[in-house]
Design a protein around this motif. Structure first.
Motif, PDB file in Angstrom:
ATOM      1  N   GLU A  65       0.836  -1.191   0.000  1.00 39.23           N
ATOM      2  CA  GLU A  65       0.000   0.000   0.000  1.00 39.23           C
ATOM      3  C   GLU A  65       0.879   1.251   0.000  1.00 39.23           C
ATOM      4  OE1 GLU A  65      -3.199   0.181  -0.297  1.00 39.23           O
ATOM      5  OE2 GLU A  65      -3.483  -2.004  -0.292  1.00 39.23           O
ATOM      6  N   PRO A  66       0.431   2.327  -0.631  1.00 42.51           N
ATOM      7  CA  PRO A  66       1.267   3.542  -0.712  1.00 42.51           C
ATOM      8  C   PRO A  66       1.675   4.091   0.649  1.00 42.51           C
ATOM      9  CG  PRO A  66      -0.541   3.658  -2.272  1.00 42.51           C
ATOM     10  CD  PRO A  66      -0.796   2.451  -1.429  1.00 42.51           C
ATOM     11  N   ASP A  67       0.749   4.108   1.598  1.00 44.29           N
ATOM     12  CA  ASP A  67       1.086   4.641   2.923  1.00 44.29           C
ATOM     13  C   ASP A  67       2.122   3.771   3.628  1.00 44.29           C
ATOM     14  OD1 ASP A  67      -0.734   6.649   2.462  1.00 44.29           O
ATOM     15  OD2 ASP A  67      -2.384   5.627   3.522  1.00 44.29           O
ATOM     16  N   HIS A  68       1.963   2.471   3.500  1.00 45.97           N
ATOM     17  CA  HIS A  68       2.915   1.561   4.136  1.00 45.97           C
ATOM     18  C   HIS A  68       4.289   1.656   3.475  1.00 45.97           C
ATOM     19  CE1 HIS A  68       4.266  -1.697   6.582  1.00 45.97           C
ATOM     20  NE2 HIS A  68       4.375  -2.564   5.589  1.00 45.97           N
ATOM     21  N   LEU A  69       4.306   1.808   2.171  1.00 48.20           N
ATOM     22  CA  LEU A  69       5.571   1.955   1.452  1.00 48.20           C
ATOM     23  C   LEU A  69       6.275   3.247   1.852  1.00 48.20           C
ATOM     24  CD1 LEU A  69       7.585   1.070  -0.702  1.00 48.20           C
ATOM     25  CD2 LEU A  69       6.104   2.116  -2.430  1.00 48.20           C
ATOM     26  N   LYS A  70       5.517   4.313   1.996  1.00 48.93           N
ATOM     27  CA  LYS A  70       6.102   5.585   2.415  1.00 48.93           C
ATOM     28  C   LYS A  70       6.689   5.485   3.818  1.00 48.93           C
ATOM     29  CE  LYS A  70       4.939  10.470   3.017  1.00 48.93           C
ATOM     30  NZ  LYS A  70       3.854  11.494   2.935  1.00 48.93           N
ATOM     31  N   LYS A  71       6.005   4.787   4.699  1.00 45.89           N
ATOM     32  CA  LYS A  71       6.497   4.620   6.069  1.00 45.89           C
ATOM     33  C   LYS A  71       7.798   3.826   6.096  1.00 45.89           C
ATOM     34  CE  LYS A  71       5.151   2.703  10.549  1.00 45.89           C
ATOM     35  NZ  LYS A  71       4.087   1.980  11.308  1.00 45.89           N
ATOM     36  N   LYS A  72       7.873   2.763   5.299  1.00 44.22           N
ATOM     37  CA  LYS A  72       9.085   1.956   5.256  1.00 44.22           C
ATOM     38  C   LYS A  72      10.259   2.746   4.680  1.00 44.22           C
ATOM     39  CE  LYS A  72       7.824  -1.983   6.988  1.00 44.22           C
ATOM     40  NZ  LYS A  72       8.510  -2.543   8.197  1.00 44.22           N
ATOM     41  N   CYS A  73       9.990   3.569   3.691  1.00 49.82           N
ATOM     42  CA  CYS A  73      11.053   4.405   3.119  1.00 49.82           C
ATOM     43  C   CYS A  73      11.589   5.393   4.149  1.00 49.82           C
ATOM     44  CB  CYS A  73      10.531   5.152   1.893  1.00 49.82           C
ATOM     45  SG  CYS A  73      10.176   4.105   0.467  1.00 49.82           S
ATOM     46  N   GLU A  74      10.710   5.967   4.924  1.00 51.16           N
ATOM     47  CA  GLU A  74      11.135   6.915   5.954  1.00 51.16           C
ATOM     48  C   GLU A  74      11.957   6.226   7.039  1.00 51.16           C
ATOM     49  OE1 GLU A  74       7.551   8.654   7.343  1.00 51.16           O
ATOM     50  OE2 GLU A  74       7.265   9.940   5.569  1.00 51.16           O
ATOM     51  N   GLU A  75      11.552   5.035   7.439  1.00 54.95           N
ATOM     52  CA  GLU A  75      12.305   4.308   8.469  1.00 54.95           C
ATOM     53  C   GLU A  75      13.704   3.944   7.986  1.00 54.95           C
ATOM     54  OE1 GLU A  75       9.949   0.957   9.480  1.00 54.95           O
ATOM     55  OE2 GLU A  75       8.431   2.115  10.585  1.00 54.95           O
ATOM     56  N   LEU A  76      13.811   3.499   6.747  1.00 51.47           N
ATOM     57  CA  LEU A  76      15.125   3.141   6.215  1.00 51.47           C
ATOM     58  C   LEU A  76      16.002   4.369   6.044  1.00 51.47           C
ATOM     59  CD1 LEU A  76      16.986   0.937   5.044  1.00 51.47           C
ATOM     60  CD2 LEU A  76      15.955   1.383   2.815  1.00 51.47           C
ATOM     61  N   ALA A  77      15.427   5.456   5.546  1.00 50.29           N
ATOM     62  CA  ALA A  77      16.211   6.674   5.340  1.00 50.29           C
ATOM     63  C   ALA A  77      16.642   7.294   6.663  1.00 50.29           C
ATOM     64  CB  ALA A  77      15.400   7.677   4.525  1.00 50.29           C
ATOM     65  N   ASP A  78      15.819   7.195   7.687  1.00 46.40           N
ATOM     66  CA  ASP A  78      16.203   7.722   8.997  1.00 46.40           C
ATOM     67  C   ASP A  78      17.354   6.924   9.605  1.00 46.40           C
ATOM     68  OD1 ASP A  78      14.272   9.645   8.789  1.00 46.40           O
ATOM     69  OD2 ASP A  78      12.768   8.538   9.953  1.00 46.40           O
ATOM     70  N   PHE A  79      17.383   5.629   9.349  1.00 46.62           N
ATOM     71  CA  PHE A  79      18.455   4.804   9.909  1.00 46.62           C
ATOM     72  C   PHE A  79      19.776   5.061   9.191  1.00 46.62           C
ATOM     73  CE2 PHE A  79      20.868   0.933  10.701  1.00 46.62           C
ATOM     74  CZ  PHE A  79      20.633   0.725  12.048  1.00 46.62           C
ATOM     75  N   TYR A  80      19.718   5.233   7.869  1.00 44.20           N
ATOM     76  CA  TYR A  80      20.918   5.543   7.077  1.00 44.20           C
ATOM     77  C   TYR A  80      20.817   6.983   6.575  1.00 44.20           C
ATOM     78  CZ  TYR A  80      21.552   0.470   7.046  1.00 44.20           C
ATOM     79  OH  TYR A  80      21.711  -0.846   7.413  1.00 44.20           O
ATOM     80  N   CYS A  81      20.706   7.896   7.516  1.00 42.75           N
ATOM     81  CA  CYS A  81      20.455   9.293   7.160  1.00 42.75           C
ATOM     82  C   CYS A  81      21.633   9.931   6.428  1.00 42.75           C
ATOM     83  CB  CYS A  81      20.119  10.094   8.417  1.00 42.75           C
ATOM     84  SG  CYS A  81      21.377  10.008   9.710  1.00 42.75           S
ATOM     85  N   GLU A  82      22.838   9.432   6.616  1.00 40.41           N
ATOM     86  CA  GLU A  82      23.999  10.020   5.953  1.00 40.41           C
ATOM     87  C   GLU A  82      24.154   9.548   4.516  1.00 40.41           C
ATOM     88  OE1 GLU A  82      27.434   9.223   8.256  1.00 40.41           O
ATOM     89  OE2 GLU A  82      26.768  10.376  10.011  1.00 40.41           O
ATOM     90  N   ASP A  83      23.474   8.491   4.142  1.00 44.27           N
ATOM     91  CA  ASP A  83      23.627   7.922   2.801  1.00 44.27           C
ATOM     92  C   ASP A  83      22.374   8.043   1.940  1.00 44.27           C
ATOM     93  OD1 ASP A  83      26.270   6.906   3.398  1.00 44.27           O
ATOM     94  OD2 ASP A  83      25.282   5.369   4.602  1.00 44.27           O
ATOM     95  N   ILE A  84      21.210   8.159   2.578  1.00 46.32           N
ATOM     96  CA  ILE A  84      19.947   8.121   1.836  1.00 46.32           C
ATOM     97  C   ILE A  84      19.112   9.339   2.206  1.00 46.32           C
ATOM     98  CG2 ILE A  84      17.848   6.788   1.392  1.00 46.32           C
ATOM     99  CD1 ILE A  84      19.361   4.283   2.199  1.00 46.32           C
ATOM    100  N   ASN A  85      18.503   9.945   1.188  1.00 45.05           N
ATOM    101  CA  ASN A  85      17.594  11.068   1.392  1.00 45.05           C
ATOM    102  C   ASN A  85      16.162  10.547   1.458  1.00 45.05           C
ATOM    103  OD1 ASN A  85      15.707  13.318   0.121  1.00 45.05           O
ATOM    104  ND2 ASN A  85      17.484  14.349   1.031  1.00 45.05           N
ATOM    105  N   THR A  86      15.415  10.998   2.451  1.00 50.28           N
ATOM    106  CA  THR A  86      14.077  10.455   2.693  1.00 50.28           C
ATOM    107  C   THR A  86      13.122  10.750   1.543  1.00 50.28           C
ATOM    108  OG1 THR A  86      14.418  10.775   5.069  1.00 50.28           O
ATOM    109  CG2 THR A  86      12.160  10.408   4.317  1.00 50.28           C
ATOM    110  N   ASN A  87      13.018  12.007   1.157  1.00 44.61           N
ATOM    111  CA  ASN A  87      12.061  12.384   0.109  1.00 44.61           C
ATOM    112  C   ASN A  87      12.433  11.769  -1.236  1.00 44.61           C
ATOM    113  OD1 ASN A  87      10.623  13.972   1.960  1.00 44.61           O
ATOM    114  ND2 ASN A  87      11.956  15.744   1.581  1.00 44.61           N
ATOM    115  N   GLU A  88      13.718  11.758  -1.537  1.00 49.95           N
ATOM    116  CA  GLU A  88      14.145  11.193  -2.816  1.00 49.95           C
ATOM    117  C   GLU A  88      13.919   9.687  -2.864  1.00 49.95           C
ATOM    118  OE1 GLU A  88      18.156  12.304  -3.490  1.00 49.95           O
ATOM    119  OE2 GLU A  88      17.721  14.450  -3.711  1.00 49.95           O
ATOM    120  N   LEU A  89      14.181   8.998  -1.756  1.00 45.23           N
ATOM    121  CA  LEU A  89      13.951   7.555  -1.733  1.00 45.23           C
ATOM    122  C   LEU A  89      12.472   7.240  -1.899  1.00 45.23           C
ATOM    123  CD1 LEU A  89      15.026   4.667  -1.281  1.00 45.23           C
ATOM    124  CD2 LEU A  89      14.662   5.020   1.173  1.00 45.23           C
ATOM    125  N   ASN A  90      11.630   8.031  -1.291  1.00 45.43           N
ATOM    126  CA  ASN A  90      10.192   7.803  -1.397  1.00 45.43           C
ATOM    127  C   ASN A  90       9.719   7.936  -2.840  1.00 45.43           C
ATOM    128  OD1 ASN A  90       7.541   7.380  -0.663  1.00 45.43           O
ATOM    129  ND2 ASN A  90       7.201   9.501  -0.026  1.00 45.43           N
TER     130      ASN A  90
END
Length: 291
Positions: free
Chosen positions: A138-163
């Protein structure tokens, strides 16, 4: 003893095969998680195989009996107060005692430690597993997972761009009608590399590369440290860091490139040789001088 031998033979055999697979350089975290889960289920099912091990032990030694059957039973007397009612004491003997006090604790303890290690693999795998379900999430669930991954690897991944890249990649994968819906992370990374889409999905490429570079076991690192005992021993206490590093690399990475040590030893011997070539003329002059 025969029952435990049969039990440990099956358990350690499965653990050894799983360990060899985990030490494979190309093994990914999702496969390692499945291996741990399957091994845990296999060990749990061993609880129900006690009769099989007992039958195998009797085939090897038909005259063997449990230790309790060869000894006299000692009944303990219990002191009961005036307000207490007498209760029957349960005394296990023979097969039941061995099964409850020896066999089950071995299986349960082993399975508990295995599950503790498996939880670490599950936690890491769950962090990246949404890539394999891009087309069905689901789009909402996918967005949440992207934010969690980007927050954990904040120095390597951008949250908005990954989403945005995940939603773009989701539509791109739908164009492959003949392909399977469930693609592994390795398949997604290989697809990005094969189609040269690293500039289109840079954050997805970085995330999948991080997942594929995660170390499954520390077996290779432990073997590297064990090599130092052979290299720097009591006869090489004055060895400097540069030489120790070079010798360690040669010993640890010897499987990557086969070196011909005979030529290396020959070159080293020629460079360190202190012998001087003595000609006939020099010997003749020295002989006349002394005379």
């Amino acid at each position: 003893t025969i029952i435990l031998t049969k039990t440990w033979n099956d358990l350690l055999g499965a653990i050894n095969k799983t360990s060899l697979s985990l030490q494979n350089n190309i093994l990914t975290m999702d496969v390692a998680t499945k291996l741990f889960a399957s091994l845990s289920v296999y060990i749990s099912n061993t609880r129900n195989n006690f009769d099989k091990y007992e039958l195998a032990a009797k085939e090897i030694n038909p005259n063997s009996e449990y230790k309790d059957k060869l000894q006299r039973k000692r009944i303990r007397s219990t002191r009961i107060t005036f307000l207490e009612n007498p209760s029957e004491t349960v005394q296990l003997a023979g097969k039941e005692k061995f099964y409850v006090e020896t066999f089950l604790p071995i299986i349960d303890t082993l399975n508990t430690h295995l599950q503790q290690r498996s939880e670490s693999y599950k936690e890491i795998n769950e962090r990246f597993s949404f890539f394999t379900r891009l087309q069905t999430m689901e789009p909402d669930h996918l967005k949440k997972k992207c934010e969690e991954l980007a927050d954990f690897y904040c120095e390597d991944i951008n949250t908005n761009e990954l989403n945005s890249e995940c939603f773009h990649l989701r539509e791109y994968l739908k164009t492959f009608k003949n392909e399977s819906v469930d693609l592994s992370i390795l398949d997604i990374h290989s697809l990005i590399k094969a189609d040269k889409l690293a500039k289109t999905f840079p954050n997805v490429e970085v995330a999948t590369r991080i997942f594929l570079c995660l170390m499954i076991t520390n077996g290779s690192g432990e073997r590297s440290f064990s090599q130092l005992k052979r290299i720097k021993n009591e006869l090489r206490t004055t060895m400097l860091q540069e030489r120790l590093t070079n010798l360690s690399i040669m010993c640890i990475e010897s499987d990557l490139q086969k070196l011909d040590f005979e030529d290396i030893i020959e070159d080293f011997a020629q460079q360190k040789s202190r012998k001087k070539t003595v000609t006939y003329l020099t010997i003749h002059i020295n002989y006349k001088f002394h005379c």
